[in-house]
Motif scaffolding. Structure first.
Motif, PDB file in Angstrom:
ATOM      1  N   ASP A 154      23.154 -39.578 -40.489  1.00 54.82           N
ATOM      2  CA  ASP A 154      22.108 -40.718 -40.207  1.00 54.82           C
ATOM      3  C   ASP A 154      21.330 -40.791 -38.964  1.00 54.82           C
ATOM      4  O   ASP A 154      22.004 -40.432 -37.744  1.00 54.82           O
ATOM      5  CB  ASP A 154      22.887 -42.094 -40.122  1.00 54.82           C
ATOM      6  N   PRO A 155      20.091 -40.630 -38.836  1.00 56.70           N
ATOM      7  CA  PRO A 155      19.297 -40.615 -37.735  1.00 56.70           C
ATOM      8  C   PRO A 155      19.751 -41.507 -36.493  1.00 56.70           C
ATOM      9  O   PRO A 155      19.762 -41.342 -35.396  1.00 56.70           O
ATOM     10  CB  PRO A 155      17.998 -40.980 -38.341  1.00 56.70           C
ATOM     11  N   ARG A 156      20.155 -42.770 -36.911  1.00 56.73           N
ATOM     12  CA  ARG A 156      20.469 -43.766 -36.085  1.00 56.73           C
ATOM     13  C   ARG A 156      21.959 -43.053 -35.158  1.00 56.73           C
ATOM     14  O   ARG A 156      22.170 -43.036 -34.062  1.00 56.73           O
ATOM     15  CB  ARG A 156      20.946 -45.151 -36.383  1.00 56.73           C
ATOM     16  N   PHE A 157      22.791 -42.609 -35.937  1.00 59.03           N
ATOM     17  CA  PHE A 157      24.004 -41.945 -35.272  1.00 59.03           C
ATOM     18  C   PHE A 157      23.717 -40.755 -34.582  1.00 59.03           C
ATOM     19  O   PHE A 157      24.129 -40.723 -33.487  1.00 59.03           O
ATOM     20  CB  PHE A 157      24.948 -41.517 -36.478  1.00 59.03           C
ATOM     21  N   LEU A 158      22.811 -39.928 -34.968  1.00 62.00           N
ATOM     22  CA  LEU A 158      22.478 -38.759 -34.293  1.00 62.00           C
ATOM     23  C   LEU A 158      21.716 -39.071 -32.878  1.00 62.00           C
ATOM     24  O   LEU A 158      21.876 -38.486 -32.097  1.00 62.00           O
ATOM     25  CB  LEU A 158      21.557 -37.673 -35.073  1.00 62.00           C
ATOM     26  N   SER A 159      20.932 -40.311 -32.870  1.00 64.20           N
ATOM     27  CA  SER A 159      20.259 -40.545 -31.813  1.00 64.20           C
ATOM     28  C   SER A 159      21.303 -41.001 -30.951  1.00 64.20           C
ATOM     29  O   SER A 159      21.139 -40.899 -29.689  1.00 64.20           O
ATOM     30  CB  SER A 159      19.114 -41.725 -31.919  1.00 64.20           C
ATOM     31  N   SER A 160      22.175 -41.927 -31.196  1.00 62.09           N
ATOM     32  CA  SER A 160      23.149 -42.608 -30.545  1.00 62.09           C
ATOM     33  C   SER A 160      24.105 -41.394 -29.835  1.00 62.09           C
ATOM     34  O   SER A 160      24.439 -41.624 -28.875  1.00 62.09           O
ATOM     35  CB  SER A 160      24.126 -43.463 -31.071  1.00 62.09           C
ATOM     36  N   LEU A 161      24.380 -40.314 -30.711  1.00 63.01           N
ATOM     37  CA  LEU A 161      25.377 -39.289 -30.127  1.00 63.01           C
ATOM     38  C   LEU A 161      24.560 -38.676 -28.878  1.00 63.01           C
ATOM     39  O   LEU A 161      24.928 -38.360 -28.037  1.00 63.01           O
ATOM     40  CB  LEU A 161      25.568 -38.404 -31.317  1.00 63.01           C
ATOM     41  N   ALA A 162      23.200 -38.326 -29.045  1.00 65.99           N
ATOM     42  CA  ALA A 162      22.387 -37.777 -27.833  1.00 65.99           C
ATOM     43  C   ALA A 162      22.528 -38.559 -26.640  1.00 65.99           C
ATOM     44  O   ALA A 162      22.408 -38.050 -25.337  1.00 65.99           O
ATOM     45  CB  ALA A 162      20.990 -37.748 -28.319  1.00 65.99           C
ATOM     46  N   VAL A 163      22.227 -39.961 -26.907  1.00 65.53           N
ATOM     47  CA  VAL A 163      22.433 -40.866 -25.861  1.00 65.53           C
ATOM     48  C   VAL A 163      23.993 -40.951 -25.200  1.00 65.53           C
ATOM     49  O   VAL A 163      24.019 -40.972 -23.869  1.00 65.53           O
ATOM     50  CB  VAL A 163      22.157 -42.260 -26.181  1.00 65.53           C
ATOM     51  N   VAL A 164      24.826 -40.839 -25.850  1.00 68.10           N
ATOM     52  CA  VAL A 164      26.157 -40.836 -25.352  1.00 68.10           C
ATOM     53  C   VAL A 164      26.404 -39.568 -24.585  1.00 68.10           C
ATOM     54  O   VAL A 164      26.825 -39.533 -23.512  1.00 68.10           O
ATOM     55  CB  VAL A 164      27.211 -40.864 -26.384  1.00 68.10           C
ATOM     56  N   GLU A 165      25.830 -38.442 -25.372  1.00 69.40           N
ATOM     57  CA  GLU A 165      25.939 -37.070 -24.392  1.00 69.40           C
ATOM     58  C   GLU A 165      25.135 -37.081 -23.096  1.00 69.40           C
ATOM     59  O   GLU A 165      25.809 -36.734 -21.934  1.00 69.40           O
ATOM     60  CB  GLU A 165      25.244 -35.999 -25.237  1.00 69.40           C
ATOM     61  N   GLU A 166      23.979 -37.896 -23.119  1.00 68.67           N
ATOM     62  CA  GLU A 166      23.306 -38.064 -21.764  1.00 68.67           C
ATOM     63  C   GLU A 166      24.071 -38.980 -20.754  1.00 68.67           C
ATOM     64  O   GLU A 166      23.873 -38.514 -19.465  1.00 68.67           O
ATOM     65  CB  GLU A 166      22.000 -38.584 -22.093  1.00 68.67           C
ATOM     66  N   ARG A 167      24.538 -39.952 -21.077  1.00 66.47           N
ATOM     67  CA  ARG A 167      25.109 -40.901 -20.123  1.00 66.47           C
ATOM     68  C   ARG A 167      26.755 -40.912 -20.026  1.00 66.47           C
ATOM     69  O   ARG A 167      26.975 -41.395 -18.940  1.00 66.47           O
ATOM     70  CB  ARG A 167      24.861 -42.495 -20.848  1.00 66.47           C
ATOM     71  N   LEU A 168      27.364 -40.463 -21.033  1.00 67.24           N
ATOM     72  CA  LEU A 168      28.996 -40.451 -20.963  1.00 67.24           C
ATOM     73  C   LEU A 168      29.504 -39.136 -20.810  1.00 67.24           C
ATOM     74  O   LEU A 168      30.724 -39.024 -20.473  1.00 67.24           O
ATOM     75  CB  LEU A 168      29.413 -41.216 -22.027  1.00 67.24           C
ATOM     76  N   VAL A 169      29.064 -38.141 -21.322  1.00 67.66           N
ATOM     77  CA  VAL A 169      29.541 -36.710 -21.330  1.00 67.66           C
ATOM     78  C   VAL A 169      29.415 -35.930 -20.068  1.00 67.66           C
ATOM     79  O   VAL A 169      28.270 -35.876 -19.755  1.00 67.66           O
ATOM     80  CB  VAL A 169      29.100 -35.914 -22.539  1.00 67.66           C
ATOM     81  N   SER A 170      30.597 -35.492 -19.552  1.00 67.75           N
ATOM     82  CA  SER A 170      30.372 -34.635 -18.236  1.00 67.75           C
ATOM     83  C   SER A 170      30.966 -33.285 -18.679  1.00 67.75           C
ATOM     84  O   SER A 170      32.274 -33.165 -18.876  1.00 67.75           O
ATOM     85  CB  SER A 170      30.906 -35.250 -17.164  1.00 67.75           C
ATOM     86  N   ASP A 171      30.074 -32.396 -18.983  1.00 68.29           N
ATOM     87  CA  ASP A 171      30.620 -31.061 -19.865  1.00 68.29           C
ATOM     88  C   ASP A 171      31.201 -31.272 -21.329  1.00 68.29           C
ATOM     89  O   ASP A 171      30.339 -31.838 -21.901  1.00 68.29           O
ATOM     90  CB  ASP A 171      31.610 -30.318 -19.057  1.00 68.29           C
ATOM     91  N   THR A 172      32.490 -31.580 -21.304  1.00 67.19           N
ATOM     92  CA  THR A 172      33.024 -31.909 -22.548  1.00 67.19           C
ATOM     93  C   THR A 172      34.095 -33.159 -22.290  1.00 67.19           C
ATOM     94  O   THR A 172      34.231 -33.910 -23.309  1.00 67.19           O
ATOM     95  CB  THR A 172      34.026 -30.967 -23.349  1.00 67.19           C
ATOM     96  N   LEU A 173      33.983 -33.474 -21.177  1.00 67.27           N
ATOM     97  CA  LEU A 173      34.786 -34.808 -20.761  1.00 67.27           C
ATOM     98  C   LEU A 173      33.961 -35.982 -21.148  1.00 67.27           C
ATOM     99  O   LEU A 173      32.769 -36.024 -20.834  1.00 67.27           O
ATOM    100  CB  LEU A 173      35.275 -34.790 -19.404  1.00 67.27           C
ATOM    101  N   VAL A 174      34.404 -37.016 -21.618  1.00 68.26           N
ATOM    102  CA  VAL A 174      33.779 -38.433 -21.842  1.00 68.26           C
ATOM    103  C   VAL A 174      34.309 -39.710 -21.425  1.00 68.26           C
ATOM    104  O   VAL A 174      35.374 -40.053 -21.224  1.00 68.26           O
ATOM    105  CB  VAL A 174      33.937 -38.432 -23.459  1.00 68.26           C
ATOM    106  N   PHE A 175      33.263 -40.252 -20.729  1.00 76.18           N
ATOM    107  CA  PHE A 175      33.751 -41.712 -20.155  1.00 76.18           C
ATOM    108  C   PHE A 175      33.710 -42.736 -21.448  1.00 76.18           C
ATOM    109  O   PHE A 175      32.838 -42.357 -22.203  1.00 76.18           O
ATOM    110  CB  PHE A 175      32.816 -42.171 -19.111  1.00 76.18           C
ATOM    111  N   ARG A 176      34.696 -43.762 -21.173  1.00 77.41           N
ATOM    112  CA  ARG A 176      34.596 -44.743 -22.388  1.00 77.41           C
ATOM    113  C   ARG A 176      33.461 -45.611 -22.167  1.00 77.41           C
ATOM    114  O   ARG A 176      33.197 -45.984 -23.387  1.00 77.41           O
ATOM    115  CB  ARG A 176      36.082 -45.307 -22.371  1.00 77.41           C
TER     116      ARG A 176
END
Length: 618
Positions: A507-529
């Motif tokens: 779903d484009p909305r999910f793929l777009s959200s995933l990109a924002v999560v990667e930008e704001r919450l992901v550090s390498d593969t580690l993820v802030f909640r």
């Protein structure tokens, strides 16, 4: 990839005396008997044991304060190196000391001889075995009952020593002489190749007698316990690429199961900090509805239907309790103790805390919060159990129908959300998402089994929740679902959307959200909640990345079809495991493990991520 059960611990410096220091959280292994667990550090010191249950006061609590009791076995004069590993496919922990004089091992385990053993005896067995040359070791046992507040009284009796204090009655036996000075028990032993010395600490009933150690057949206990764990693990249906990591996670989840009741606890420790020196210290020795429901999914995924059935029986008792509904928290609490009671939070001011991270807390104030997402996780686990297990009863269905009515009337409330924030309640997106799951899974179960239900009414509420999320939790300018209505921040829980079938993974909305999560919450593969600097969670201090969210990220990449990225992210996450394949709650900025250890939620999300990626890779 090397088997984590056989992976050596990195070389450790000489440590003739532990002193007032704390080993890294990750420098621990876990042993247990399906009633409680003990943590053993990389130098064979037991520095955490609550007895007789996970949620009992500690007997050894040096993990939280050097004066709160421990049980050490160490070479006299220090060690050259130590290595630690599990006997493959078991929970028997082996610590190997290399000295100039020889090599010696300490075998630590809590005997489990058979499932549902009516004659189960709760024991910690420590076998010192010579491997090469001749080594001299010192054993020091300092029991400090009631979280270190009580001094133990040690009395010599026939067969060994009786250790008592504040309601705790323990029997210590050995195949060597024991010395007692001011309540501290010690011994020095010399072990040559092929020889072994045995120490056994047993939790006794009131009036129970000490069993002499020399009468125990250590080999029989060792082999029976090994056979139990290997037999249990052989039921797993997983034969994929990451079998060793998945198997270790399954064994860890089993260790966190209270066999007599079926309860599954979140972690065996309390107050291991999310930030060293900070106050983010919580007690996880209880049954979180959320964590346990996800655990049920992971166990079912691997074919462990018996554990799932036992937990469903425990859960059915909570659902069926005819208690007056608290208007603040709803019909279910976030967490319960093993007996189904609500643990009240309090601080233990006499304990320093791990590396002076005070306060130390027992109980958990989250039980007073409204967290609407727990209902989605609950109903999803019921749906899966009904699908892959024997099915739910008529009475359970009636209780669930009653519970669903409450969810449908209250899904739009502000709550504390999945992350149990202690700031202002909000209309969290994940809470609405999981309320949607609750209604949708009840509809599926009703159709699957032909069970009675107001399907038209349920569908109306389900659709209303769906539209609410799509209309009010989606920020078109940001291109992402937000953490809560009115927010400009994102939350890692958006990664759950395709997992719970709310949106398609493409779903484009999910793929777009995933990109924002990667930008704001992901550090390498580690993820802030969530976005730490932009989120007021009501608690001072900072926190690390959540390992559970990092495994959610792997699964989200998998479902989005980014299999190479998912595989790399999973392999990187494996590097953050400790030398035994165990994970705590968080990973700090410098890569250290933080939070309560080991955490069920992290291990179950590892299982889910690995099995789903395996299926996608074919």
């Amino acid at each position: 990839m090397a088997d984590p059960a056989e992976r050596d611990q990195p070389d450790q410096p000489d440590r003739p005396d532990r002193g007032p220091t704390y080993p890294p959280i990750a420098d621990h292994g876990l042993i247990g008997d399906l009633r409680t667990c003990a943590l053993v550090d990389a130098h064979a010191t037991i520095d955490w044991l609550c007895a007789p249950r996970f949620d009992s006061p500690s007997v050894f609590g040096a993990l939280l304060d050097p004066d709160a009791g421990s049980w050490r076995i160490e070479p006299v004069g220090g060690t050259t190196t130590t290595h630690q590993f599990y006997l493959p496919d078991t929970t028997i922990l082996i610590t190997r000391f290399h000295t100039e004089e020889g090599v010696v091992e300490v075998h630590d385990f809590m005997p489990v001889l058979r499932a549902d053993d009516p004659d189960h005896r709760q024991r910690v067995v420590r076998r010192v075995a010579g491997v090469r040359g001749t080594s001299r070791l010192r054993m020091v046992l300092e029991a400090r009952p009631d979280y270190g507040r009580a001094a133990a009284e040690v009395t010599e009796v026939e067969g060994g020593l009786l250790v008592t204090g504040d309601g705790v009655r323990l029997g210590l036996s050995a195949t060597t002489g024991l010395e007692v000075v001011d309540g501290t028990v010690s011994a020095e032993v010399e072990v040559s190749s092929g020889e072994h010395v045995l120490f056994v600490l047993e939790v006794l009933e009131e009036g129970g007698e000490v069993h002499p150690g020399e009468r125990l057949d250590t080999d029989e206990l060792f082999e029976a316990t090994s056979s139990f764990w290997r037999g249990w693990l052989s039921q797993s249906t997983y034969v994929g690429r990451w079998r060793e990591m998945v198997n270790r996670s399954a064994l860890t989840l089993k260790l966190l199961t209270h066999e007599p009741s079926g309860a599954i606890i979140a972690a065996p420790t309390t107050s291991l900090p999310e930030e060293i020196g900070g106050t983010r210290n919580w007690d996880y020795r209880y049954v979180w509805i959320r964590d346990a429901a996800f655990s049920l999914y992971a166990l079912l995924k691997l074919g462990f239907t018996e554990e799932a059935a036992r937990f469903m029986a425990w859960l059915s008792e909570r659902i069926g309790e005819d208690a007056e509904v608290d208007p603040e928290t709803g019909p279910l609490r976030v967490a319960y103790d093993i007996d189904g009671n609500v643990p009240q939070e309090r601080e233990l001011g006499h304990l320093r805390g791990y590396r002076d991270s005070a306060p130390v807390r027992v109980g958990n104030a989250a039980t007073g919060q409204l967290q609407l997402d727990i209902y989605g996780e609950l109903f999803d686990s019921v749906y899966l159990f009904n699908k892959y297990g024997p099915g739910i009863s008529h009475d359970a269905w009636a209780d669930l129908t009653r519970l669903l009515s409450w969810v449908m009337e209250n899904w739009d409330r502000e709550d504390a959300g999945m992350w149990e924030v202690r700031g202002e309640p909000q209309k969290h997106t994940v809470s609405r998402l999981m309320c949607w799951v609750a209604v949708e899974r009840m509809m599926r179960t009703a159709r699957q089994r032909g069970l009675p239900g107001e399907l038209a009414e349920w569908a109306e509420v389900r659709d209303a929740i769906y539209r609410r999320i799509m209309d009010h939790a989606w920020d078109p300018d940001l291109g992402s679902f937000v953490a809560h209505e009115g927010a400009s921040t994102v939350d890692a829980s958006v990664l759950l959307m395709p997992m719970v079938k709310f949106v398609a993974p493409n779903d484009p909305r999910f793929l777009s959200s995933l990109a924002v999560v990667e930008e704001r919450l992901v550090s390498d593969t580690l993820v802030f909640r969530y976005e730490p600097e932009a989120t007021d969670d009501g608690v001072d201090g900072e926190e690390g990345t959540f390992s559970m969210c990092s495994f959610w990220y792997v699964e989200a990449l998998t479902r989005a079809g980014r299999l190479d990225d998912a595989r790399l992210a999973l392999e990187k996450m494996f590097t953050y495991a400790n030398h035994l394949g165990l994970y705590g709650e968080q990973v700090g900025l410098t890569g250290e493990q933080l939070g309560n250890f080991p955490q069920a939620f992290t291990h179950l999300s590892l299982i889910s991520a690995a099995t789903n990626l395996d299926e996608a890779l074919g």
